[in-house]
Design an enzyme around this catalytic site. Sequence first.
Site, short mmCIF file in Angstrom:
data_model
loop_
_atom_site.label_atom_id
_atom_site.label_comp_id
_atom_site.label_asym_id
_atom_site.label_seq_id
_atom_site.Cartn_x
_atom_site.Cartn_y
_atom_site.Cartn_z
N LYS A 67 13.49 -99.21 -13.43
CA LYS A 67 13.02 -98.21 -12.65
C LYS A 67 11.67 -98.45 -12.33
O LYS A 67 11.20 -97.91 -11.41
CB LYS A 67 13.52 -96.92 -13.18
CG LYS A 67 15.06 -96.84 -13.32
CD LYS A 67 15.46 -95.38 -13.70
CE LYS A 67 16.89 -95.05 -14.07
NZ LYS A 67 17.32 -93.79 -14.42
N ASP A 104 17.80 -89.15 -9.68
CA ASP A 104 18.12 -88.39 -10.85
C ASP A 104 17.91 -86.97 -11.04
O ASP A 104 18.79 -86.43 -11.34
CB ASP A 104 17.49 -89.15 -12.06
CG ASP A 104 17.90 -90.62 -12.40
OD1 ASP A 104 18.98 -91.00 -11.99
OD2 ASP A 104 17.16 -91.34 -12.89
N GLY A 131 10.55 -89.59 -21.89
CA GLY A 131 10.61 -91.03 -21.46
C GLY A 131 10.75 -91.01 -19.72
O GLY A 131 10.33 -89.89 -19.16
N ALA A 133 13.60 -90.72 -18.07
CA ALA A 133 14.47 -89.89 -17.75
C ALA A 133 13.97 -88.40 -17.29
O ALA A 133 14.00 -87.83 -16.49
CB ALA A 133 15.67 -89.66 -18.27
#
Length: 277
Positions: A67, A104, A131, A133
Amino acid sequence: MNIAQYAVFGHPINHSKSPLIHKAFARQTGQNIDYTAQDVPAEQFDTALENFIKQGGKGLNCTVPLKELAFQRADKLTARAHLAKAVNTLIVNDDGSISGDNTDGIGLVTDLMDNHQIELQGRNILILGAGGASRGIIAPLLEQKPARLHIANRTVSKAEQLANEFSSISPTTGSGFKELAGLQFDLIINATSASLSNQLPPLPEHLLSAEGSCYDLAYANTDTAFVSWGKQQSAKKSIDGLGMLVEQAAEAFFLWRQQRPETRTVIQQLDAERKNV
Ligand code: NDP
């Protein structure tokens, strides 16, 4: 006529549900597309992307560990991708340039609010983990105007740094897990990767308010350690990230095909399949 090519790159990738999800979306909306999963370690990302585009690739999903690389490679970024400093969706434009987005966060918010009727406005929200996410979900959560957003992480400095970065949007605080003692939240979101090894961050008693809910970004065929913890705390809802996975995919599909697929039946299908494993 050539079939438009889409793919997910990641490493490892063999358990990815993305091809199944996007093929279901394509059937449902009558779109003639192909979607494959390709095992691409970080050091092969640039070459794999180049080959994919040469072979007619129109759009790409990127997952762990790509990502950040996708973020760096994109020629143009949406505001939410810029804030997330991570890209999970690439769009190959007609002029050859590449746009990057991060779906996301909107995937999580849609799953929470539309699929599970969990209110965010005016609520006290705790995110566990700092992190990639976490970084992707903070801005979309803040947009819903919670009363408070707190980030707790094992490495305390990372939680504090993330909180600092997002405080310009709305007051956000950060700490370690120890400092959670005595605090209470209406929604606890587990964005650590602890569930993947069946572990749980150390959480104090009474952290969840009465009628509060728990959400694990990770998903599995049986309850994750965090979903089980939520149930033990009598959470109103304690759910995993399968719905988020489908919703972030739907947002990517919309960016590529300008068609918004219906997600509920796809979530139900995946949920039924995992219960039969
Ligand atoms: P990262 O590797 O970037 O971050 C991992 C985070 O977990 C860090 O904050 C780390 O803390 C923390 N952590 C790891 N192990 C433990 C442990 N045993 N106890 C406490 N904290 C721990 O991972 P991502 O942010 O990319 O992913 C996090 C989770 O979100 C994964 O489970 C992933 O599968 C899931 N995810 C789900 C999505 C969906 O669509 N449902 C989309 C994206 C992610 P420290 O900083 O101290 O190392």
